[in-house]
Design an enzyme around this catalytic site. Sequence first.
Site, mmCIF file in Angstrom:
data_model
loop_
_atom_site.group_PDB
_atom_site.id
_atom_site.type_symbol
_atom_site.label_atom_id
_atom_site.label_comp_id
_atom_site.label_asym_id
_atom_site.label_seq_id
_atom_site.Cartn_x
_atom_site.Cartn_y
_atom_site.Cartn_z
ATOM 1 N N GLN A 34 0.818 -1.215 0.000
ATOM 2 C CA GLN A 34 0.000 0.000 0.000
ATOM 3 C C GLN A 34 0.857 1.273 0.000
ATOM 4 O O GLN A 34 0.460 2.291 -0.565
ATOM 5 C CB GLN A 34 -0.902 -0.031 1.244
ATOM 6 C CG GLN A 34 -2.118 0.857 1.161
ATOM 7 C CD GLN A 34 -3.272 0.237 0.392
ATOM 8 O OE1 GLN A 34 -3.587 -0.916 0.572
ATOM 9 N NE2 GLN A 34 -3.883 1.009 -0.496
ATOM 10 N N LYS B 195 1.912 1.852 -3.630
ATOM 11 C CA LYS B 195 0.701 2.051 -4.434
ATOM 12 C C LYS B 195 0.136 3.451 -4.201
ATOM 13 O O LYS B 195 -0.180 4.179 -5.133
ATOM 14 C CB LYS B 195 -0.341 1.012 -4.018
ATOM 15 C CG LYS B 195 -1.677 1.135 -4.718
ATOM 16 C CD LYS B 195 -2.732 0.216 -4.119
ATOM 17 C CE LYS B 195 -2.197 -1.188 -3.930
ATOM 18 N NZ LYS B 195 -3.253 -2.168 -3.686
ATOM 19 N N LYS C 158 -2.707 -0.871 6.742
ATOM 20 C CA LYS C 158 -3.671 -1.945 6.446
ATOM 21 C C LYS C 158 -4.096 -2.552 7.781
ATOM 22 O O LYS C 158 -3.360 -2.463 8.761
ATOM 23 C CB LYS C 158 -3.001 -3.033 5.584
ATOM 24 C CG LYS C 158 -3.978 -3.939 4.870
ATOM 25 C CD LYS C 158 -4.461 -3.357 3.545
ATOM 26 C CE LYS C 158 -5.582 -4.182 2.942
ATOM 27 N NZ LYS C 158 -5.939 -3.719 1.591
ATOM 28 N N ASP D 139 -11.807 -4.121 2.093
ATOM 29 C CA ASP D 139 -10.958 -5.097 1.401
ATOM 30 C C ASP D 139 -11.781 -6.390 1.437
ATOM 31 O O ASP D 139 -13.009 -6.331 1.614
ATOM 32 C CB ASP D 139 -9.597 -5.253 2.114
ATOM 33 C CG ASP D 139 -8.586 -6.052 1.289
ATOM 34 O OD1 ASP D 139 -7.964 -5.487 0.385
ATOM 35 O OD2 ASP D 139 -8.424 -7.272 1.526
ATOM 36 N N ASN E 58 -16.269 -7.393 -4.999
ATOM 37 C CA ASN E 58 -16.293 -5.987 -5.427
ATOM 38 C C ASN E 58 -15.422 -5.727 -6.646
ATOM 39 O O ASN E 58 -15.879 -5.177 -7.651
ATOM 40 C CB ASN E 58 -15.869 -5.097 -4.237
ATOM 41 C CG ASN E 58 -15.651 -3.664 -4.659
ATOM 42 O OD1 ASN E 58 -14.554 -3.272 -5.026
ATOM 43 N ND2 ASN E 58 -16.706 -2.880 -4.642
ATOM 44 N N SER F 131 -10.646 6.653 -3.020
ATOM 45 C CA SER F 131 -10.764 6.870 -1.572
ATOM 46 C C SER F 131 -10.166 8.227 -1.205
ATOM 47 O O SER F 131 -10.709 8.967 -0.383
ATOM 48 C CB SER F 131 -10.030 5.770 -0.794
ATOM 49 O OG SER F 131 -10.869 4.645 -0.627
#
Length: 446
Positions: free
Chosen positions: A110, A113, A125, A165, A239, A378
């Site tokens: 993350q 990213k 996370k 998630d 999702n 987000s």
Amino acid sequence: MSYVKEAFDMVKRRDPDQPEFHQAVWEVLETLEPVFESHPEYRDARILERLTEPERIITFRVPWVDDEGQVQVNRGMRVEFNSAIGPYKGGLRFHPSVNLGIIKFLGFEQILKNALTTRPIGGGKGGSDFSPKGRSDMEVMRFCQSFMTELFRHIGANIDVPAGDIGVGGREIGYLFGQYKRLTRKWEGVLTGKGHGWGGSLIRPEATGYGQVYFLREMLASKGEQIEGKLCAISGSGNVAQYCAQKVISYSGKVITMSDSNGYIFDKDGIDEEKLAWIMDLKNNRRGRIKEYASKFTGAKYHEGKRPWGENCDIALPCATQNEIEEKGAKNLVKNKCLAISEGANMPTSPAAYEILSKSGILFGPAKAANAGGVAVSALEMSQNAAFDEWTREQVDAKLDHIMTGIHKQCSDAAAEYGDEGNLVMGANIAGFLKVANAMMDQGVV
Ligand code: NDP
């Protein structure tokens, strides 16, 4: 020994029982060698040792009462990994397989990213070994309330902003947000993926899957190809998979597979909009299994306990979980002359599978670039919340498309600059790393 190997040995020595974390760290570190050749200052500042050690790890007990009146106890955790470029940001995973090594692998991914999105967000996370599967809405609510009763003191709109998630969708985010608000008396953008009408951004549910397909479009365009008419194998039916399928269909690609953890369905006629709407209702409302598709639609076949990578496809879109493309799957994709892979799930390709794919010349969009659309929107949700504003679907989708196109360019440019044109894995790692490393250098030894 090279600096990269030295730093990696330290990671393994410190936490020998975290294989997924080792895998995620090595996949990044092994591509960074050329950076340290031209930037020895990062080594002197021990950037890798700091980047691989979370700033903070919180673990806690989550007691709750099930519908039979029995007390259940789960474990909750949040890894606040790196805040060099912004508040910690990253999802919560509720799945029985969750442990610290898995949350650390996801949190580490993350960091880079989030840097690629160009938004000011750090990496984090969290999650729990709780499984929402088979639980009633009231059980899920009681669990989420208990989870937030501890987590609330560690998070905040400018501190740490969790999202969804695996196992955490709109329902769970709603219950978590309600409890946060009740405990703190604050309405703030502390979670993303909220419902539309109470702070959620339009296009957030769609963002990861849509973004993955925008990234795919850019990869194909670099070779003069397009999605139209291509056979697309998708894994997962949650999702990411649902909106990946929706976007592929809108570009006139043909979706031939979807899956869940029990098996996959193959539809030679293609999953069109109508069939996809049926799958979305099955998964999001009726909470059923993908095998029911084969009984509903004639011509479709269900394969129990298998993954879809043996099917003849032009494009593979893994959207389920880590290490879901293994050696055998990779060999099949190469044999069937698959053109491109765009990763929707996090770390879905095992190292042995990547070894095979990278030698085959297949276009490969790594997760930290290809699935960054979710966290990017987000961040747009955070902007809207902070400004007490709301943007239209078209505005958010246009920004998402722009961000994904930009991420593809950043990755291509970095790969070319460091001598391996077209290697988007290397490009994503280097572009993300440089942004975070430079911020860490500016901020001193913290
Ligand atoms: P969901 O829970 O909505 O869906 C997960 C899907 O993957 C389900 O179909 C599930 O099947 C399947 N699955 C889960 N575990 C396994 C397994 N061990 N083997 C095979 N199939 C499995 O999660 P998401 O769609 O949100 O997430 C999917 C992936 O995308 C994850 O890797 C996640 O980290 C990543 N991701 C998600 C983002 C987001 O915005 N949601 C953002 C970026 C990445 P079943 O129903 O049987 O469990």
